[in-house]
Write an enzyme that holds these catalytic residues in place. Structure first.
Site, PDB file in Angstrom:
ATOM      1  N   SER A   1      38.845  35.003  44.270  1.00  0.00           N
ATOM      2  CA  SER A   1      38.853  36.170  45.292  1.00  0.00           C
ATOM      3  C   SER A   1      39.764  36.125  46.482  1.00  0.00           C
ATOM      4  O   SER A   1      39.856  35.056  46.925  1.00  0.00           O
ATOM      5  CB  SER A   1      37.637  36.516  46.017  1.00  0.00           C
ATOM      6  OG  SER A   1      36.367  36.589  44.870  1.00  0.00           O
TER       7      SER A   1
ATOM      8  N   GLN B   1      38.531  30.749  47.772  1.00  0.00           N
ATOM      9  CA  GLN B   1      37.749  29.430  47.338  1.00  0.00           C
ATOM     10  C   GLN B   1      38.177  29.097  45.906  1.00  0.00           C
ATOM     11  O   GLN B   1      37.956  29.943  45.088  1.00  0.00           O
ATOM     12  CB  GLN B   1      36.214  30.083  47.206  1.00  0.00           C
ATOM     13  CG  GLN B   1      35.075  28.977  46.803  1.00  0.00           C
ATOM     14  CD  GLN B   1      33.678  29.770  46.608  1.00  0.00           C
ATOM     15  OE1 GLN B   1      33.433  30.623  47.431  1.00  0.00           O
ATOM     16  NE2 GLN B   1      33.070  28.999  45.770  1.00  0.00           N
ATOM     17  N   GLY B   2      38.598  28.175  45.997  1.00  0.00           N
ATOM     18  CA  GLY B   2      38.919  27.611  44.737  1.00  0.00           C
ATOM     19  C   GLY B   2      38.237  26.473  44.028  1.00  0.00           C
ATOM     20  O   GLY B   2      38.252  25.285  44.054  1.00  0.00           O
TER      21      GLY B   2
ATOM     22  N   GLU C   1      25.629  31.177  49.192  1.00  0.00           N
ATOM     23  CA  GLU C   1      26.310  32.377  48.580  1.00  0.00           C
ATOM     24  C   GLU C   1      25.185  33.067  47.836  1.00  0.00           C
ATOM     25  O   GLU C   1      25.462  34.390  47.282  1.00  0.00           O
ATOM     26  CB  GLU C   1      27.441  31.750  47.701  1.00  0.00           C
ATOM     27  CG  GLU C   1      28.213  33.009  46.724  1.00  0.00           C
ATOM     28  CD  GLU C   1      29.404  32.165  45.924  1.00  0.00           C
ATOM     29  OE1 GLU C   1      30.387  33.176  45.552  1.00  0.00           O
ATOM     30  OE2 GLU C   1      29.356  31.265  45.704  1.00  0.00           O
TER      31      GLU C   1
ATOM     32  N   SER D   1      35.992  27.696  40.759  1.00  0.00           N
ATOM     33  CA  SER D   1      35.892  27.852  39.288  1.00  0.00           C
ATOM     34  C   SER D   1      37.204  27.652  38.587  1.00  0.00           C
ATOM     35  O   SER D   1      38.368  27.872  39.167  1.00  0.00           O
ATOM     36  CB  SER D   1      35.491  29.341  38.986  1.00  0.00           C
ATOM     37  OG  SER D   1      34.098  29.523  39.440  1.00  0.00           O
TER      38      SER D   1
END
Length: 362
Positions: free
Chosen positions: A154, A119-120, A238, A122
């Site tokens: 992650s 997941q891009g 999330e 932050s």
């Protein structure tokens, strides 16, 4: 409220327990070894029928009620097995905002574990304040060219694909200039560097740089400028604990620590037991609401704060019980320090609660 299993749920639980008795031990690992084998664990769970239970059948799930996810989480914790790989928020994001073509192309591999994802979101200067991100996506014919820097990503070292947020329009209010893409991680324009964590793990997080990386325009999720809506769907899911295994794992760790204590338990351990039980009951309530069709929005920030408080209470108890003599308990304490930052800082969650739930400052 009756939390007992139905006959169908009990049969599912028994089948899972039997499978775990034969398979869990070979997957038990910690630190970098755990992260190295997560993909293998994902596919083993899926192949046995214990992953993606509540997701749509058309993409490889089983269309079962979310209570089956909770059963899986409880039994994995009970067996001391690794948790389910955390992908639900990406499935929900693509399922809510992606075109049917993108869903059919990417959801099956995401669910069955044959394609790995990261997941891009932050960035070094845009973590909890995600709307300030500066990674750019510039249209070039049938493609977009991506330039920027993501962090705390992650699984970035093993990912095949990234659900990426990038700015496509600098001349509109910042929330409205963000778009979402599915970008291949296997190209020369992307570099991944690991980030060593305080507990010694080196492969959970990475920082990713995009230097003229290419993504097809057809891989945009939604329309230009709709990335913020996807981001809110993803982070809201999330931050909810009801489909995650945190509650069961906190409770199990508290019970394990209690079994080591001789005489009077440390006050930190007693408080952690209270907190873990509070979260367990809260998760049950959230599950009941889900089964009744209730959707949660900003209330996910309340859930995130509760998870933070519980994990850090359990972490303090781990330190009180063993000091620094037990590597596993020390790691639990060190990892707990990140809970008030990851997934949106506690300060941001309190701002959301104040503005969007309580209506303060409006």
């Amino acid at each position: 409220m009756d939390f007992r299993d139905s006959p169908e749920e009990a049969a599912f639980r028994d089948r899972l327990r039997s499978w775990l008795a034969d398979n869990a031990a070979s997957f038990k690992a910690s630190g970098d070894d755990y992260w190295a084998r997560q993909g293998e664990w994902h596919q083993a769970l899926y192949g046995a029928g214990f992953f993606g239970t509540s997701w749509p059948k058309e993409f490889g799930g089983q269309d079962l009620p979310p209570v089956y996810d909770v059963i899986v989480d409880e039994e994995l914790a009970r067996a001391g097995a690794p948790p389910r790989p955390s992908l639900g928020y990406l499935v929900v994001g693509l399922g809510h905002h992606g075109s049917k073509e993108l869903q059919q192309r990417f959801l099956p591999g995401m669910i069955n574990g044959t394609e790995r994802w990261c997941q891009g979101f932050s960035e070094p200067g845009a973590g909890s304040d995600l709307a300030s991100l500066i990674t750019t996506a510039t249209r070039d014919g049938d493609n977009y060219i991506i330039n920027g820097h993501k962090i705390w990503t992650s699984y970035s070292d093993v990912a095949d694909w990234c659900l990426l947020l990038a700015r496509t329009d600098k001349d509109v209010p910042r929330h409205k200039g963000i778009s979402a893409f599915i970008i291949s991680m296997h190209q020369d324009g992307i570099q991944q560097r690991p980030l060593k964590m305080i507990n010694g793990v080196t492969t959970e997080f990475g920082q990713v740089t995009f230097d003229n990386a290419v993504v097809p325009a057809s891989h945009m999720v939604g329309a230009p400028g709709e990335g913020w809506a996807l981001a809110m769907t993803v982070v809201s899911h999330e931050r909810e604990p009801s489909t995650l295994g945190y509650s069961a794992r906190y409770g199990k760790l508290v019970r394990e620590m209690a079994s080591r204590v001789e005489g009077r338990a440390p006050q930190d351990l007693a408080w952690a037991a209270v907190q873990a039980e509070m979260l367990r009951l809260h998760v049950r309530r959230r599950l009941s609401e889900q089964l009744d069709g209730l959707k949660h929005g900003p209330q996910g920030s309340l859930d995130k704060l509760l998870m933070t408080w519980v994990e850090q209470s359990v972490g303090h108890a781990a330190l009180a019980v063993s000091g620094t003599s037990d590597p596993e308990l020390l790691s639990a304490y060190l990892y707990s320090r990140a809970q008030s930052v990851m997934g949106g800082t506690s300060q941001i969650q309190k701002n959301i609660i104040a503005s969007r739930i309580l209506g303060l400052g409006v």
